[in-house]
Design an enzyme around this catalytic site. Structure first.
Site, PDB file in Angstrom:
ATOM      1  N   HIS A 497       0.640  -0.601  -2.045  1.00  0.00           N
ATOM      2  CA  HIS A 497       1.566   0.049  -1.117  1.00  0.00           C
ATOM      3  C   HIS A 497       1.138  -0.127   0.347  1.00  0.00           C
ATOM      4  CE1 HIS A 497       5.038   2.243  -0.279  1.00  0.00           C
ATOM      5  NE2 HIS A 497       4.736   3.450  -0.753  1.00  0.00           N
ATOM      6  N   ASP A 501       6.295  -2.214   0.591  1.00  0.00           N
ATOM      7  CA  ASP A 501       7.031  -0.952   0.650  1.00  0.00           C
ATOM      8  C   ASP A 501       7.802  -0.734  -0.652  1.00  0.00           C
ATOM      9  OD1 ASP A 501       6.161  -0.464   3.239  1.00  0.00           O
ATOM     10  OD2 ASP A 501       7.859  -1.545   4.132  1.00  0.00           O
TER      11      ASP A 501
END
Length: 526
Positions: A497, A501
């Site tokens: 992450h 995204d």
């Protein structure tokens, strides 16, 4: 040259030990790290290994003797000639008999050849000796496998460079060796011993199980191999005998925890503390102590490959911000296409049409649209890859490995299937090279082959994405307002992450789903 065998470190506050048992006698051949004797302290039992290979020339501290830290226990002659045994009373040297003179290492004439560690691969500096397939004194043919090494990533077999006899093993099982180390010495052209079993004058047995087996068997005078009988004269530790006499505990009340069931001092202490069984019905069984549990456990040293897998996976968890998103795919389209063309495909390309090529193609297609899933972090930079080196996780008896299909985005279905089949076979046979597993940019892991219905795969660092495949299972789904039964598979995408995204991750997985449910989209790049 004589080498001294001394008492090893006994532990803090331990000032003396008792020599419990000698496993060798003067004149016996010993290998490096072979157990010579066992010491007892107030707290633990300590095994004393041989520091070198040679002949046990002299025992200085007999069984039952008390010794201090670093005390001299024995002398080993590295030249292979046993020293004259000493009289137990006077200490004077006695003439060597034919029996003790013949107990040395096998005498072999011929040119000696070193067995070296083979090339381990770029950036690999050391390996662990996993298994010896031969023992000292065995005849070997040229290119016959002598041993197997383990590195952080692959297993490496070591063949014999010449035909002859394995004269000496320099690196025992479990030893760590560098990339230029000597592993063994072979006497070229010499004849090996018989394969029917070792006699008193044979070379030392390197396998611990076989050493124990030989130590526990005695041969009556003149008896043949078929007359070998189990040894029945196992002596309890001297300190245990004294403790039994002092406490009044009977030998038949105790269960020995030492080698071969030998009663140790701590066994007597446990027996003395245990309450005397009453004549009334037996009480409910008590929970076993940790010492009793230890006899039902097996301790195996972690392989280098397993240790590396553990370290890398934990590093991935500690470093990356791992998140997983899920979806499901209807496999009807692929299964129908595969069923229609699998025979023609195999006839033309000489490889079976599986599911993996569809998944590889679908991922390559999705990675073009969401390139950050194919990227990696390098310090303060994001490195985007304009290629797809697809890692395909393969389970092997030694652990999970991830060979790489290079430039998978440029390969045909047939080329992908051929490479995956070849890499999978080499992985199971332990034949993968370092180059086979380096440089992957994205990974696919198929837990479905083991029956997994759902999982969250862990990233393969430094990659930023991994797709988890799962079991195909018939489930009721709604299609066009109707409930129908379809072969469904859950998909899981774990991603970093820090650079991927949620939108990109979900988009990637949706594109994979669309391509798998309608494989024609792959042909039209949609």
């Amino acid at each position: 040259m004589a080498t001294e065998v001394r008492v090893p470190t006994l532990g803090e506050s331990v000032s003396e030990a008792t020599v419990a048992t000698w496993f060798k006698k003067p004149g016996d051949a010993v290998a490096v790290d072979e157990m010579l004797c066992e010491l007892e302290t107030d707290k633990v039992t300590v095994e004393v290994p041989s520091p070198v290979a040679g002949i046990l020339a002299e025992i200085v501290a007999p069984e039952g003797g008390t010794v201090g830290p670093d005390a001299l226990l024995a002398q080993i002659d590295e030249t292979g000639a046993a020293a004259a045994p000493r009289d137990a009373t006077t200490g004077a040297a006695q003439p060597a008999t034919d029996e003790t003179a013949d107990r040395g290492m096998p005498k072999m004439a011929g040119k000696t050849v070193d067995v070296m560690v083979p090339t381990l691969g770029e950036s690999v500096t050391e390996a662990t000796v996993a298994t010896w397939f031969k023992k000292v004194g065995d005849a070997v043919a040229q290119d016959e496998m002598l041993c197997e090494l383990e590195t952080d990533k692959v297993s490496v077999e070591v063949p014999s460079p010449v035909a002859g006899v394995l004269a000496e093993i320099l690196a025992e099982e479990g030893a760590t060796v560098d990339a230029k180390a000597r592993l063994a010495i072979i006497t070229e052209g010499a004849a090996g011993g018989s394969t029917g079993g070792a006699g008193p004058g044979d070379a030392p047995v390197s396998d611990p199980d076989k050493r124990l087996e030989q130590a526990d068997m005695v041969n009556s005078p003149g008896a043949g191999p078929e007359q070998l009988t189990p040894r029945s004269d196992i002596e309890d530790a001297p300190s245990a005998k004294r403790a039994m006499a002092e406490s009044g505990v009977s030998r038949d009340q105790l269960q020995g925890s030492g080698r071969d069931g030998r009663v140790m001092k701590e066994d007597v202490a446990r027996g003395a503390a245990a309450p005397t069984p009453a004549a009334t019905p037996a009480p409910a069984p008590r929970a076993p102590s940790s010492a009793e549990d230890s006899h039902r456990e097996e301790r195996v040293r972690m392989t280098r490959l397993r240790a590396t897998i553990a370290r890398r996976l934990k590093d991935a968890q500690n470093t990356a911000a791992i998140l997983t998103t899920y979806n499901e795919v209807d496999m009807s389209g692929i299964m129908e296409l595969r069923s229609a063309y699998k025979d023609q495909f195999e006839k033309k390309h000489r490889v079976k049409l599986g599911f993996m090529s569809f998944f590889v193609k679908a991922c390559c297609h999705a990675l073009k649209e969401v390139p950050e899933v194919n990227a990696e972090i390098d310090g303060g930079d994001i490195v985007y890859k304009n290629f797809v080196h697809m890692g395909v996780a393969v389970g092997t008896p030694n652990g999970l490995v991830v060979p790489v299909v290079r430039d998978a985005d440029q390969l045909s279905f047939a080329d992908i299937e051929k490479q995956i089949a070849e890499l999978g076979l080499r992985a199971r046979d332990g034949k993968l090279t370092m180059a086979d597993m380096q440089g992957g940019s994205f990974t696919i892991s198929n837990g479905g082959v083991y029956g997994s219905l759902m999982s969250s795969p862990i990233l393969n660092p430094p990659q930023s994405g991994i797709l988890g495949m799962h079991k195909i299972q018939d489930r009721p789904v709604v299609v066009g307002g109707q409930i129908v039964i379809r072969p469904m598979m859950y998909l899981a995408l774990s991603y970093d992450h820090r650079i991927v995204d949620g939108k990109g991750a979900v988009t990637f997985l949706v594109r994979v789903k669309e391509a798998l449910e309608d494989p024609r989209r792959l042909l039209m790049d949609l």
